[in-house]
Design an enzyme around this catalytic site. Sequence first.
Site, PDB file in Angstrom:
ATOM      1  N   ALA A 136       0.860  -1.188   0.000  1.00 47.90           N
ATOM      2  CA  ALA A 136       0.000   0.000   0.000  1.00 47.90           C
ATOM      3  C   ALA A 136       0.890   1.230   0.000  1.00 47.90           C
ATOM      4  O   ALA A 136       2.079   1.161   0.367  1.00 47.90           O
ATOM      5  CB  ALA A 136      -0.921   0.006   1.225  1.00 47.90           C
ATOM      6  N   ALA A 138       0.721   5.501   1.022  1.00 49.94           N
ATOM      7  CA  ALA A 138      -0.019   6.604   1.630  1.00 49.94           C
ATOM      8  C   ALA A 138       0.766   7.887   1.442  1.00 49.94           C
ATOM      9  O   ALA A 138       1.839   7.901   0.826  1.00 49.94           O
ATOM     10  CB  ALA A 138      -0.278   6.322   3.110  1.00 49.94           C
ATOM     11  N   SER A 139       0.241   8.971   1.985  1.00 50.70           N
ATOM     12  CA  SER A 139       0.858  10.281   1.762  1.00 50.70           C
ATOM     13  C   SER A 139       2.216  10.402   2.424  1.00 50.70           C
ATOM     14  O   SER A 139       3.083  11.126   1.944  1.00 50.70           O
ATOM     15  CB  SER A 139      -0.077  11.380   2.263  1.00 50.70           C
ATOM     16  OG  SER A 139      -0.420  11.149   3.615  1.00 50.70           O
ATOM     17  N   ALA A 141       4.075   7.499   3.692  1.00 46.33           N
ATOM     18  CA  ALA A 141       4.906   6.303   3.629  1.00 46.33           C
ATOM     19  C   ALA A 141       4.301   5.295   2.677  1.00 46.33           C
ATOM     20  O   ALA A 141       3.163   5.449   2.203  1.00 46.33           O
ATOM     21  CB  ALA A 141       5.044   5.689   5.029  1.00 46.33           C
ATOM     22  N   GLN A 142       5.068   4.254   2.385  1.00 43.88           N
ATOM     23  CA  GLN A 142       4.553   3.105   1.669  1.00 43.88           C
ATOM     24  C   GLN A 142       5.084   1.843   2.329  1.00 43.88           C
ATOM     25  O   GLN A 142       6.124   1.873   2.996  1.00 43.88           O
ATOM     26  CB  GLN A 142       4.927   3.149   0.193  1.00 43.88           C
ATOM     27  CG  GLN A 142       6.408   3.145  -0.116  1.00 43.88           C
ATOM     28  CD  GLN A 142       6.654   3.403  -1.599  1.00 43.88           C
ATOM     29  OE1 GLN A 142       6.102   4.335  -2.194  1.00 43.88           O
ATOM     30  NE2 GLN A 142       7.477   2.569  -2.221  1.00 43.88           N
ATOM     31  N   LYS A 157       7.504  -0.362   6.750  1.00 43.30           N
ATOM     32  CA  LYS A 157       6.832   0.912   6.496  1.00 43.30           C
ATOM     33  C   LYS A 157       7.922   1.954   6.296  1.00 43.30           C
ATOM     34  O   LYS A 157       8.630   2.320   7.236  1.00 43.30           O
ATOM     35  CB  LYS A 157       5.930   1.286   7.676  1.00 43.30           C
ATOM     36  CG  LYS A 157       5.112   2.555   7.454  1.00 43.30           C
ATOM     37  CD  LYS A 157       4.173   2.790   8.639  1.00 43.30           C
ATOM     38  CE  LYS A 157       3.342   4.049   8.463  1.00 43.30           C
ATOM     39  NZ  LYS A 157       2.432   4.276   9.614  1.00 43.30           N
ATOM     40  N   ASP A 292      -7.383   6.371  15.590  1.00 40.01           N
ATOM     41  CA  ASP A 292      -7.817   6.261  14.196  1.00 40.01           C
ATOM     42  C   ASP A 292      -8.241   4.829  13.892  1.00 40.01           C
ATOM     43  O   ASP A 292      -7.673   4.162  13.018  1.00 40.01           O
ATOM     44  CB  ASP A 292      -6.676   6.684  13.262  1.00 40.01           C
ATOM     45  CG  ASP A 292      -7.140   6.902  11.831  1.00 40.01           C
ATOM     46  OD1 ASP A 292      -8.344   7.113  11.621  1.00 40.01           O
ATOM     47  OD2 ASP A 292      -6.291   6.848  10.917  1.00 40.01           O
TER      48      ASP A 292
END
Length: 560
Positions: A136, A138-139, A141-142, A157, A292
């Site tokens: 995946a 994200a803004s 990290a990946q 990560k 979250d």
Amino acid sequence: MWETLGTVRDLGRLQQIASVLVGYGFGDMVRRIGLAGALERAGRLLHWQDPQAMAHMAPPERVRRALEDLGPTFVKLGQVLATRVDLFPPEWIGELGKLQNAVPPLPFERVRAQLVEDLGAEPEAVFAQLDETPLAAASLAQTHRAWLVDGTAVVLKIRRPGIRDTVEADLRLLARLAEIVEAQAPDLQRYRPREVVQQFAQSLRRELDFAAECRNAERIAANFAGHEEIVVPRVHWQWTSERLNVQDFVAGIPGPDLAAVDASGMDRKHLAQVGAGIVLKMVLEDGFFHADPHPGNIFYLSGERIGVIDFGMVGRVSEQRRFQIVQLLHGLVEREAQAVTDVLLEWGEGAGEADETRLQADIGAFVDQYRGVPLKDLRMGAMLLDVTTILRDHGLSLPPDLALMIKAFLTLEGFGRQLDPDFDMAGAARPYVEKVMLARWSPRALLRRGRRGAIDALELAGDLPRELRRLLRAARRGRLNMQIEVTSLKAFGEQVDRAANRLTMGVVTAALVIGSSIVMNSAGGGVPSRWLLGLGVAGFIGAALTGLWILLSIWRSGRR
């Protein structure tokens, strides 16, 4: 001077922000907060034609789309705003909740150099296998899947290279924009822009530190020691750092995939109860919770266990706050309007201006509508949302930790009802509420608070004679001062101070120009003359920089 030069450095990004806002139909807001004039004075032109394609969009959707176009920092800002149910109505919370971190992944070669630096070796020397295709992205990290030499499956990560510099530039601009908004747009002050930006900056900087995220995960795991129903992935500290997080891979059914849950034969009602117990224990017992808990961070494992990942955003609730939460929940369930009002006034920032009588009347009418409703039919999430609406109507807002907590409760109930349409949030919370109440009034807790209160009272009594003696001595010597702060006079004094600073710098600039001219005209030949010539040139450069500082200072003041 340094702050001013920093503003010049960020001027390009400021133009991008203003252009996106104008593009989504917020040109009037750009003008009102002074961005238009500032950019045009700096020679940056904006296209002021609001696109017709945006005219049909509701304001919440336009804001959400604009935040997505502005990049990762603003996407994160929108996600934080989505937690402030006390500041924004449901339609805004719902739209901001659609903001996703998903972005195109970087090619592995773009992150390889940073990964080698963080690991201290080539990835092939550390891992038996590393999948270069991201799981995946994200803004910030990946993630990549890998296997250790012993066969353990892990997840890497990896923070995006250079993302911290981009984030810090955006945070500087956001802080400045928040100040401008509060000064130039009084009708937006109720949204507390500076407070929101400050909360957001703290949260985002913590999320950028993956080692802190791992410490949060270990703290949660320690709090649930002996509880088999929750799985927190183990951290591999030998390879974990600020920019790299290496944890065990959680193999389970992703939270949104309810069809796979049914196919596996898991009991959805039981999973809902387990998930509720996990969140309620975090909030009401431990005072440290995952802030979250959306379905993307949840996995269902064999044995009807729940795996939880991504502890970058956490909330903390003190013992006193936890007791107040219990009082609020108890007051809502038992329909005690006065108890609910007392808690809200204790929480509400700006409560000094609130009309307590009208607030209690509104709370009473709200609580009365649930009279006679069976406990199992109460919707705790909807009740908490209605309470925050009353807060907004009275100009009150919650401290950030409580806003996060209420958002977690809302997410929990919505998630629980996806698993089980008959999910009873109030019933699930009752044992934890009772436990906190018993712990609050247990003999040991009463003795502890009594001992602490007695010690404080004795210290105050012991210090009182000495403090009174100092006060009387200062009064006899004429040194008794009283400080009164008048906001309007303070602002006027700051304006005078800025004007005096500019005038002084103007005089210094003129002196540098005149002095440098005299020195350069006095230069003849030889080595001493070259030194005089260099001194004159340095003086002109200093005069130019000082003049630039004055112009930028005036520009930054804008229409203040």
